[in-house]
Write a protein that holds these residues in place. Structure first.
Motif, PDB file in Angstrom:
ATOM      1  N   LYS A   9       1.050  -0.945   0.234  1.00  0.00           N
ATOM      2  CA  LYS A   9      -0.121  -0.050   0.086  1.00  0.00           C
ATOM      3  C   LYS A   9       0.833   1.223  -0.168  1.00  0.00           C
ATOM      4  O   LYS A   9       0.429   2.561  -0.888  1.00  0.00           O
ATOM      5  N   SER A  13       0.840   3.929  -3.394  1.00  0.00           N
ATOM      6  CA  SER A  13       0.318   4.481  -3.754  1.00  0.00           C
ATOM      7  C   SER A  13       0.221   5.726  -1.980  1.00  0.00           C
ATOM      8  O   SER A  13      -1.055   6.277  -1.940  1.00  0.00           O
ATOM      9  N   TYR A  14       0.757   5.228  -1.269  1.00  0.00           N
ATOM     10  CA  TYR A  14       1.323   6.664  -0.268  1.00  0.00           C
ATOM     11  C   TYR A  14       1.872   8.285  -0.941  1.00  0.00           C
ATOM     12  O   TYR A  14       2.200   8.425  -1.655  1.00  0.00           O
ATOM     13  N   ASP A 101       3.347   1.653   7.738  1.00  0.00           N
ATOM     14  CA  ASP A 101       2.385   1.363   6.433  1.00  0.00           C
ATOM     15  C   ASP A 101       0.910   2.572   7.949  1.00  0.00           C
ATOM     16  O   ASP A 101       1.750   3.405   8.174  1.00  0.00           O
TER      17      ASP A 101
END
Length: 179
Positions: A9, A13-14, A101
């Motif tokens: 993730k 798409s950070y 995360d």
């Protein structure tokens, strides 16, 4: 590079703009914060140079203490990979830091895990692991989920075992004091 410690993730798409605003440390393993309480910080993102300014405030006993860190995006351009240093002291110590995360809620990140590690030649490495949230406390299931992700991406088990809860009892929401 610490990019191996990111979830898919984060690597795909950070969005650093979603990490702006006020955060509370909830669990931490950081030798610089031994005996600290009330850890809270404000993130400001500068889109023109892709840097973060992070003003962290803590208490050591009843004494408030603040510092500002700059997070520079890694030259690799990898999402969520930074070099962190104390404002005005870039030449002294630069710490590779990665966003492990994030959890998104209402267009902003509501949970975030970061990991810092720098091996110093001839000495032990400097490491810190921070689990942060928009609220001062989280339920056990949420915390366990964050810890499980840190373990899954391969963060050293000895760091995970050192995680301590932050004491936010008696913390005033005002306490941002610049030093």
């Amino acid at each position: 590079s610490l990019d191996q410690f990111r979830t898919d993730k984060v690597s795909s798409s950070y969005d650093p703009a979603k990490a702006t605003g006020k955060w509370y440390e909830v669990l931490f393993a950081d030798p610089a914060q031994v005996a600290a309480s009330c850890q809270v910080f404000m993130n400001e993102y500068n889109s023109s140079d892709a840097t973060f300014e992070q003003q962290i405030s803590v208490r050591y006993g009843k004494i408030p203490f603040s510092q500002t860190y700059i997070f520079e995006r890694d030259p690799s351009g990898e999402k969520g990979v930074y070099t962190k240093y104390l404002q005005g002291a870039k030449a002294l110590l630069q710490l590779p830091t990665v966003v492990v995360d994030v959890t998104e809620s209402n267009g902003q990140y509501s949970l975030m895990t970061t990991y810092t590690k720098k091996d110093i030649v001839g000495k032990a490495s400097v490491q810190e692991l921070r689990l942060v949230a928009r609220t001062p406390t989280l339920d056990n299931a949420t915390l366990q989920g964050m810890v499980d992700v840190a373990r899954k991406v391969g963060i050293d088990e000895s760091m995970i075992e050192k995680l301590k809860p932050v004491n936010h009892t008696g913390c005033s929401s005002l306490g941002m004091v610049l030093v």
